[in-house]
Scaffold this motif. Structure first.
Motif, PDB file in Angstrom:
ATOM      1  N   LEU A  17      -8.904  38.701  44.326  1.00  0.00           N
ATOM      2  CA  LEU A  17      -8.934  39.818  43.380  1.00  0.00           C
ATOM      3  C   LEU A  17      -8.232  39.562  42.077  1.00  0.00           C
ATOM      4  CD1 LEU A  17      -8.224  42.966  45.693  1.00  0.00           C
ATOM      5  CD2 LEU A  17     -10.513  42.170  44.861  1.00  0.00           C
ATOM      6  N   GLY A  18      -8.607  40.185  40.933  1.00  0.00           N
ATOM      7  CA  GLY A  18      -7.801  39.781  39.667  1.00  0.00           C
ATOM      8  C   GLY A  18      -6.615  40.675  39.831  1.00  0.00           C
ATOM      9  N   GLU A  19      -5.714  40.441  39.106  1.00  0.00           N
ATOM     10  CA  GLU A  19      -4.168  41.110  39.256  1.00  0.00           C
ATOM     11  C   GLU A  19      -4.180  41.974  38.107  1.00  0.00           C
ATOM     12  OE1 GLU A  19      -1.075  38.034  38.912  1.00  0.00           O
ATOM     13  OE2 GLU A  19      -0.738  38.477  41.177  1.00  0.00           O
ATOM     14  N   TRP A  20      -5.672  42.642  37.612  1.00  0.00           N
ATOM     15  CA  TRP A  20      -5.460  43.998  36.610  1.00  0.00           C
ATOM     16  C   TRP A  20      -5.212  45.057  37.482  1.00  0.00           C
ATOM     17  CZ3 TRP A  20      -5.096  41.606  32.203  1.00  0.00           C
ATOM     18  CH2 TRP A  20      -5.615  40.354  32.003  1.00  0.00           C
ATOM     19  N   PRO A  21      -4.589  45.954  36.854  1.00  0.00           N
ATOM     20  CA  PRO A  21      -4.480  47.305  37.752  1.00  0.00           C
ATOM     21  C   PRO A  21      -5.815  47.934  37.947  1.00  0.00           C
ATOM     22  CG  PRO A  21      -3.330  46.953  35.388  1.00  0.00           C
ATOM     23  CD  PRO A  21      -4.077  45.832  35.284  1.00  0.00           C
ATOM     24  N   GLY A  22      -5.828  48.333  39.151  1.00  0.00           N
ATOM     25  CA  GLY A  22      -6.836  48.988  39.761  1.00  0.00           C
ATOM     26  C   GLY A  22      -7.839  48.338  40.686  1.00  0.00           C
ATOM     27  N   ASP A  23      -7.839  46.754  40.656  1.00  0.00           N
ATOM     28  CA  ASP A  23      -8.561  46.256  41.277  1.00  0.00           C
ATOM     29  C   ASP A  23      -8.237  46.419  42.904  1.00  0.00           C
ATOM     30  OD1 ASP A  23      -9.592  44.870  39.187  1.00  0.00           O
ATOM     31  OD2 ASP A  23      -8.845  43.107  39.163  1.00  0.00           O
ATOM     32  N   MET A  24      -7.092  46.302  43.042  1.00  0.00           N
ATOM     33  CA  MET A  24      -6.845  46.585  44.569  1.00  0.00           C
ATOM     34  C   MET A  24      -7.385  48.055  44.980  1.00  0.00           C
ATOM     35  SD  MET A  24      -5.649  45.240  47.393  1.00  0.00           S
ATOM     36  CE  MET A  24      -4.886  45.712  48.925  1.00  0.00           C
ATOM     37  N   ALA A  25      -7.401  49.012  44.178  1.00  0.00           N
ATOM     38  CA  ALA A  25      -7.801  50.191  44.540  1.00  0.00           C
ATOM     39  C   ALA A  25      -9.115  50.290  44.647  1.00  0.00           C
ATOM     40  CB  ALA A  25      -7.297  51.427  43.536  1.00  0.00           C
ATOM     41  N   LYS A  26     -10.008  49.686  43.818  1.00  0.00           N
ATOM     42  CA  LYS A  26     -11.389  49.539  44.012  1.00  0.00           C
ATOM     43  C   LYS A  26     -12.001  48.973  45.406  1.00  0.00           C
ATOM     44  CE  LYS A  26     -12.144  48.888  38.885  1.00  0.00           C
ATOM     45  NZ  LYS A  26     -12.473  48.015  37.861  1.00  0.00           N
ATOM     46  N   VAL A  57      -3.538  45.097  55.824  1.00  0.00           N
ATOM     47  CA  VAL A  57      -3.760  44.411  54.422  1.00  0.00           C
ATOM     48  C   VAL A  57      -2.687  43.929  54.129  1.00  0.00           C
ATOM     49  CG1 VAL A  57      -2.918  46.370  53.450  1.00  0.00           C
ATOM     50  CG2 VAL A  57      -4.631  44.766  52.229  1.00  0.00           C
ATOM     51  N   CYS A  58      -2.835  42.511  53.652  1.00  0.00           N
ATOM     52  CA  CYS A  58      -1.987  41.496  53.082  1.00  0.00           C
ATOM     53  C   CYS A  58      -2.287  41.042  51.758  1.00  0.00           C
ATOM     54  CB  CYS A  58      -1.854  40.494  54.086  1.00  0.00           C
ATOM     55  SG  CYS A  58      -0.509  39.061  53.450  1.00  0.00           S
ATOM     56  N   HIS A  59      -1.540  41.252  50.781  1.00  0.00           N
ATOM     57  CA  HIS A  59      -1.719  40.722  49.313  1.00  0.00           C
ATOM     58  C   HIS A  59      -0.867  39.743  49.093  1.00  0.00           C
ATOM     59  CE1 HIS A  59      -1.457  41.122  44.898  1.00  0.00           C
ATOM     60  NE2 HIS A  59      -2.392  41.762  44.778  1.00  0.00           N
ATOM     61  N   ARG A  60      -1.423  38.696  48.698  1.00  0.00           N
ATOM     62  CA  ARG A  60      -0.672  37.295  48.399  1.00  0.00           C
ATOM     63  C   ARG A  60      -1.353  36.904  46.825  1.00  0.00           C
ATOM     64  NH1 ARG A  60      -2.175  35.745  53.647  1.00  0.00           N
ATOM     65  NH2 ARG A  60      -0.625  35.857  55.327  1.00  0.00           N
ATOM     66  N   ARG A  61      -0.173  36.317  46.233  1.00  0.00           N
ATOM     67  CA  ARG A  61      -0.572  35.714  44.728  1.00  0.00           C
ATOM     68  C   ARG A  61      -0.983  34.388  45.133  1.00  0.00           C
ATOM     69  NH1 ARG A  61       3.427  37.967  40.113  1.00  0.00           N
ATOM     70  NH2 ARG A  61       3.079  40.284  40.436  1.00  0.00           N
ATOM     71  N   GLN A  62      -1.871  33.926  44.528  1.00  0.00           N
ATOM     72  CA  GLN A  62      -2.318  32.459  44.496  1.00  0.00           C
ATOM     73  C   GLN A  62      -1.459  31.637  43.739  1.00  0.00           C
ATOM     74  OE1 GLN A  62      -4.432  32.018  46.710  1.00  0.00           O
ATOM     75  NE2 GLN A  62      -6.578  32.457  46.261  1.00  0.00           N
ATOM     76  N   SER A  63      -1.238  30.325  44.366  1.00  0.00           N
ATOM     77  CA  SER A  63      -0.012  29.483  43.713  1.00  0.00           C
ATOM     78  C   SER A  63      -0.735  28.189  42.892  1.00  0.00           C
ATOM     79  CB  SER A  63       0.774  28.987  44.726  1.00  0.00           C
ATOM     80  OG  SER A  63      -0.247  28.129  45.720  1.00  0.00           O
ATOM     81  N   GLU A  64      -2.046  28.188  43.170  1.00  0.00           N
ATOM     82  CA  GLU A  64      -2.857  27.116  42.409  1.00  0.00           C
ATOM     83  C   GLU A  64      -2.889  27.414  41.079  1.00  0.00           C
ATOM     84  OE1 GLU A  64      -3.930  28.707  44.769  1.00  0.00           O
ATOM     85  OE2 GLU A  64      -4.286  27.216  46.610  1.00  0.00           O
ATOM     86  N   LYS A  96      -5.016  36.785  46.522  1.00  0.00           N
ATOM     87  CA  LYS A  96      -5.998  36.886  47.743  1.00  0.00           C
ATOM     88  C   LYS A  96      -5.341  37.893  48.608  1.00  0.00           C
ATOM     89  CE  LYS A  96      -6.679  33.724  51.779  1.00  0.00           C
ATOM     90  NZ  LYS A  96      -6.311  32.401  52.532  1.00  0.00           N
ATOM     91  N   VAL A  97      -6.391  38.683  48.978  1.00  0.00           N
ATOM     92  CA  VAL A  97      -6.231  39.906  49.893  1.00  0.00           C
ATOM     93  C   VAL A  97      -6.841  39.758  51.181  1.00  0.00           C
ATOM     94  CG1 VAL A  97      -6.447  42.415  50.055  1.00  0.00           C
ATOM     95  CG2 VAL A  97      -5.946  41.237  47.722  1.00  0.00           C
ATOM     96  N   GLU A  98      -6.185  39.816  52.135  1.00  0.00           N
ATOM     97  CA  GLU A  98      -6.693  39.650  53.490  1.00  0.00           C
ATOM     98  C   GLU A  98      -6.532  41.204  54.158  1.00  0.00           C
ATOM     99  OE1 GLU A  98      -4.541  36.900  56.046  1.00  0.00           O
ATOM    100  OE2 GLU A  98      -5.128  35.152  54.707  1.00  0.00           O
ATOM    101  N   CYS A  99      -7.818  41.519  54.901  1.00  0.00           N
ATOM    102  CA  CYS A  99      -7.920  43.017  55.303  1.00  0.00           C
ATOM    103  C   CYS A  99      -8.366  42.782  56.733  1.00  0.00           C
ATOM    104  CB  CYS A  99      -8.775  43.904  54.665  1.00  0.00           C
ATOM    105  SG  CYS A  99      -8.301  44.250  52.887  1.00  0.00           S
TER     106      CYS A  99
END
Length: 434
Positions: free
Chosen positions: A358-367, A382-389, A397-400
């Motif tokens: 997902l993008g890190e823009w506001p509302g992407d996770m909510a969608k 749910v697990c939310h991780r920022r990509q390091s590459e 990266k979101v895992e559900c």
């Protein structure tokens, strides 16, 4: 006077002795009469699963006994068959299994001294069960082999009778009373499905009773796919002692603890019409069906009969056939039950795990959460991780983990999410319970 004529051995006619049946119906009937005042007559009820699988399924609920196992029947008749002198001296067991628990309970009820020698690996809740039944519990050694050797030593020194599950005639006769009750409870019966439990005594004893009362009724034995001892023995035309298999000991420890005896094998060979094996996955899903449709928690041994039907391994029973399924036991520790249910939900396509960028823009996770809500699925984790590459600096990266009602809803969810998120990745099913 002529000397007596010497006759050769070959001249004598050898008259074969009549073969004595190892387990007669009279033995089973006597066992039924003796234990009827103590052992409850368990229900054999019509199952709500019948319509789904195209046959009339009746569940013989042997897991409702006081110790949660059918083995109470054989153990009680075995204990009452002991001499008064032996009953006064006492009995001793050395393995943590359904048989030992039945011995602990009924020996105390009969005022027979009972000792349970358990290794240190036996869990505290299990030890508490033996103590609650009234047995004298002694922890000894780090393995079951150590505790068994110590039990044999104590038995020799003190005159106790060392008991372990075997194929003694009184034990098999007690187990065979299940068959008598089934015939009495279900009219116009076509088949009986029996788990090949422990020493296979339940299968042999039940078959002996069923076939005596109605030889047209099919008797089908079920054993785990990872330990098909009876199937291999029938192919070899003799009981096999060792099998090069590695079954799940957590799920089938009580089944693998004993071997197949000669007399039990001969009874099964003569009286059992068919033997099939079920996979670990099918047994776990059957456990789940028991919880959902029968409001009962059983273990993998108790679920094996239903598992064979669920897996489609008994197609000859479909139609208007009346089938009795023996539910032999319900002894499983709570934590293991939870693990089994969790895995069964995945195997039944009811729990799914996926990852998506997902993008890190506001509302992407909510969608994403809104999509899951509209599909009416339950979000378990749910697990939310920022990509390091470097290429994904503005991605997360979101895992559900989600739960659906059934397989159809799971398919619909996968379709909707795949259309909206092309980068979605559905994770593999978890590994087997070890």
């Amino acid at each position: 006077m002529e000397p007596p004529k010497i006759r050769r051995l070959s001249e004598f006619r050898i008259v074969p002795r009549p073969v004595v049946e190892y387990l007669r119906f009279e033995d089973i009937s006597a066992a039924s009469f003796r234990i009827q005042t103590v052992i409850q007559k368990t229900p054999c009820t019509y199952s709500r699963l019948s319509k789904q699988y195209g046959m009339e399924i009746y569940l013989k609920k042997e897991h409702l006994h006081y110790t949660g196992s059918v083995k109470e029947r054989g153990v009680l008749y075995l204990l009452t068959s002991l001499s008064q002198a032996q009953q006064r001296k006492g009995v001793i067991v050395a393995s943590d299994c359904n048989f030992s628990m039945a011995v602990a309970h009924h020996a105390v009820e009969l005022k027979i001294p009972v000792f349970a020698i358990m290794p240190s690996c036996c869990s505290s809740p299990r030890l508490r069960i033996y103590r609650d039944y009234g047995a004298m519990v002694i922890s000894y050694g780090s393995t079951s082999h150590d505790s068994q050797n110590h039990a044999c030593h104590l038995a020799t020194e003190n005159g106790y009778l060392y008991l372990e599950e075997d194929e003694s005639a009184p034990y098999l006769a007690g187990l065979g009373t299940v068959g008598m009750e089934i015939i009495d409870q279900v009219s116009k019966l076509d088949a009986v499905v029996v788990p090949a439990a422990g020493q296979y005594g339940l299968l042999a004893g039940t078959a002996a009773a069923i076939k005596h009362l109605n030889s047209k009724i099919l008797v089908i034995g079920i054993e785990p796919e990872g330990f098909p001892l009876l199937q291999q023995s029938l192919k070899a035309d003799g009981p096999i002692k060792d099998m090069n298999t590695n079954p799940n000991k957590k799920l089938y420890g009580d089944l693998m603890a004993r071997s197949l005896g000669v007399n039990t094998f001969q009874l099964a060979k003569k009286l059992v019409d068919k033997v099939v094996s079920v996979s670990e996955e099918d047994a776990l899903v059957a456990m789940l069906r028991f919880q959902e449709f029968e409001r009962s928690t059983v273990d993998t041994e108790g679920a094996m009969g239903l598992a064979a039907i669920l897996a489609g391994q008994l197609p000859e029973l479909k139609g208007k056939n009346r089938v009795a399924v023996v539910v032999s036991s319900a002894n499983m520790e709570l934590e293991l039950v939870r693990q089994c249910v969790d895995r069964a939900l995945v195997l039944d396509d009811r729990v799914s795990k996926f990852s998506v960028q997902l993008g890190e823009w506001p509302g992407d996770m909510a969608k994403l959460l809104d999509v899951l809500s509209r599909e009416d699925v339950r979000l378990l984790d749910v697990c939310h991780r920022r990509q390091s590459e470097k290429s994904d600096l503005f991605k997360a990266k979101v895992e559900c983990v989600v739960e659906t009602r059934d397989k159809n809803q799971s398919i619909q969810l996968r379709k909707v999410l795949s259309e909206r998120y092309p980068s979605i990745y559905w994770l593999d099913r978890p590994m087997s319970l070890m």
